[in-house]
Design an enzyme around this catalytic site. Sequence first.
Site, PDB file in Angstrom:
ATOM      1  CB  CYS A 149     -26.628 -34.638 -23.662  1.00 33.85           C
ATOM      2  SG  CYS A 149     -24.907 -34.424 -23.174  1.00 33.85           S
TER       3      CYS A 149
ATOM      4  CB  CYS B 243     -22.646 -29.010 -22.718  1.00 31.35           C
ATOM      5  SG  CYS B 243     -24.286 -29.470 -23.343  1.00 31.35           S
TER       6      CYS B 243
END
Length: 326
Positions: free
Chosen positions: A54, A130
């Site tokens: 990401c 995340c």
Amino acid sequence: MAKNDLIGGALWDAYSKKVSERMDNPTHLGVLTQKDADAKGAKLIVADYGAESCGDAVRLYWLVDKDDRIIDAKFKSFGCGTAIASSDMMIELCLGKKVQEAVKITNLDVEHALRDDPDTPAVPGQKMHCSVMAYDVIKKAAGMYLGKDAQDFEDEIIVCECARVSLSTIKEVIKLNDLKSVEEITNYTKAGAFCKSCIKEGGHEKREYYLVDILRDVRAEMDRESVRESAQKSASGNIAFKEMTMVQKVKSIDKLIDENVRPMLMMDGGDMEILDIKDTSDGYIDVYIRYLGACSGCASGTTGTLYAIESILQEKLDSHIRVLPI
């Protein structure tokens, strides 16, 4: 422009208040320098970790005293709001701990600490990855301080990065519980419950192992083992308990418990589970169990009930079995 116009109200509502607050006002954002370390007589550790999937990155600062305790910590994050909130909570969980304790913090610990209530996830599943950065940067910092490689802290092949579930755990759960679907694996282990990249190929992040493939291979192995067992039994009768595989031993014990003990326990609002089976050097087979429900606090669990379980297993399976409650 309103936040609902940007990302949609439903998605925004999937974030906890704690995450939203730390996105906007992180408590531990900042930098620590060698001057800060010298002032406190501590060692400065600066660790970086980036997630290729990401593009997020985090820098972790630790001040560690002579007793290996983290006396101050800060972070800088280049990434999304979830990465910022996770990093901020990660710092909070590290503070005051020894490095050897901090390295045991997982991304699930971070996510749980960000929940508003214990039963509601703090972030939507597609953003769970995340929080993994927080876990990985802790390992990097601990490795730098202790003079080890970060991978030294990882003993298993991790299939689900979000829930930190290993390949060996998934295989064992499938075999012990005779699981037949990916949904069952998720229910038992939480693997695949978040970003879902580990379920099958084509997710947002490429994986070495996927749940659909693991399930297929393990089920095939179980089928082959079942054929072998049938052949052995037809050729030479029942297999001796000591010669059984761990899965066979657990199934044999569970079968006897189901037939002779569990109904009594459940009538009193209790139950039991097998935790482990070990062969000892002096020839015994130790079966470790745990009482559940009402039985967990019952005095008879260590006397009459325990004796009954042990007697049945010794009579039906092996006279050298010892049952040990934990």
